[in-house]
Design an enzyme around this catalytic site. Structure first.
Site, PDB file in Angstrom:
ATOM      1  N   HIS A  51      96.055 -51.861  26.646  1.00 35.27           N
ATOM      2  CA  HIS A  51      96.802 -51.452  27.829  1.00 35.27           C
ATOM      3  C   HIS A  51      95.811 -50.913  28.867  1.00 35.27           C
ATOM      4  O   HIS A  51      94.848 -50.247  28.516  1.00 35.27           O
ATOM      5  CB  HIS A  51      97.819 -50.366  27.492  1.00 35.27           C
ATOM      6  CG  HIS A  51      98.852 -50.805  26.501  1.00 35.27           C
ATOM      7  ND1 HIS A  51      99.820 -51.737  26.804  1.00 35.27           N
ATOM      8  CD2 HIS A  51      99.065 -50.442  25.214  1.00 35.27           C
ATOM      9  CE1 HIS A  51     100.590 -51.924  25.750  1.00 35.27           C
ATOM     10  NE2 HIS A  51     100.150 -51.161  24.761  1.00 35.27           N
ATOM     11  N   GLU A 160     103.594 -51.668  14.189  1.00 32.66           N
ATOM     12  CA  GLU A 160     104.434 -51.175  15.286  1.00 32.66           C
ATOM     13  C   GLU A 160     105.655 -52.054  15.514  1.00 32.66           C
ATOM     14  O   GLU A 160     106.188 -52.130  16.622  1.00 32.66           O
ATOM     15  CB  GLU A 160     103.616 -51.033  16.568  1.00 32.66           C
ATOM     16  CG  GLU A 160     102.687 -52.188  16.872  1.00 32.66           C
ATOM     17  CD  GLU A 160     101.709 -51.880  18.001  1.00 32.66           C
ATOM     18  OE1 GLU A 160     101.989 -50.974  18.808  1.00 32.66           O
ATOM     19  OE2 GLU A 160     100.669 -52.558  18.071  1.00 32.66           O
TER      20      GLU A 160
END
Length: 268
Positions: A51, A160
């Site tokens: 990110h 995740e």
């Protein structure tokens, strides 16, 4: 000429640790921010290549900056991609965090991308052999880097998704997986609670994954920016937590400073 000595891997640091490790995210790409983080004394700094604006040359500069500090540096690659994993390793990263690993097959692929081929095909490995041209071997100054690379590189896989939680035992058991890291934010989205990692279903999934992985003797960590969450997962048996990020600390600190003075009637 001095022979370069590489730092211990996160695998070795976790094995030697007598208490859980505390980490911070380097997400901005700023070497100044990374210096400030390192000076605060964390055990781990995770450079986030998934990110934000952090590209290959940024990762190189961050690795060079953090080399001077007594901190273990982990690089999160943007995807389970053998090309990007190879490139990041050649920059000198010794510890990789691979996101969105939901099956044992994906975990094996991450490990294979970080490994050179074994002798006569002894074990799978697809990392291209070009370390003599790269910082990974300090440009061929680390003796027998290719032969010793398995001892110089660690792989952490990130669970995740709901599928990853269901497959946690199989993922953690993959040869070459040195630790498992749980990402509650994306896990919340996968479980149907986007933006709500504190939802009880998400909390239960995190806790059950800690139990599953720790029972196998594999270190498990959690991204836990909320203090109560960090306390909970550490009490549950997590071996490490990542508790904040450079951008988070800057945003919250700046807002708090301004709000504090405005509340006192200054700057109005």
């Amino acid at each position: 000429m001095t022979t370069p000595t590489l730092k211990p891997t996160v695998r070795e640091v976790l094995e030697a640790a007598t208490e859980p490790l505390v980490g911070l995210w380097s997400a901005s790409g700023s070497t100044i921010d990374a210096e400030i983080l390192a000076q605060s004394g964390p055990d781990l700094i995770v450079i986030d290549g998934e990110h934000g604006p952090v590209e290959l040359r940024d990762i190189l500069h961050l690795l060079q900056t953090l080399e001077a500090f007594d901190v273990t540096t982990v690089v999160r690659v943007p995807w389970n991609d053998p090309v990007r994993i190879k490139q990041v390793l050649e920059l000198g990263a010794q510890n990789l965090l691979v996101p969105m690993v939901s099956t044992a097959v994906e975990a094996r692929a991450a490990v294979a991308a970080a490994r050179y081929p074994g002798n006569a095909g002894a074990r799978p490995g697809v990392r291209g052999i070009g370390s003599a041209l790269a910082r990974s071997s300090r440009w061929a100054q680390v003796p027998d880097y290719v032969g010793e690379a398995d001892d110089l590189v660690s792989v952490i896989v990130q669970i995740e998704t709901a599928e990853g939680v269901a497959n946690a035992a199989e993922i953690a058991a993959v040869d070459g997986v040195d630790a498992v890291f749980i990402g509650p934010a994306d896990l919340a989205g996968s479980l149907g609670h986007p933006g709500a990692p504190g939802d009880q279903e998400v909390v239960d999934a995190v806790d059950s994954t800690i139990d599953t992985v720790a029972a196998l003797g594999v270190p498990v960590g959690v991204n836990a920016f909320v203090e109560a969450d960090a306390d909970r997962v550490l009490a549950r048996g997590a071996s490490f937590v990542v508790v904040s990020a450079d951008v988070t600390l800057l945003a919250r600190g700046a807002a708090a400073a301004v709000d504090h003075h405005r509340a006192r009637g200054h700057g109005i």
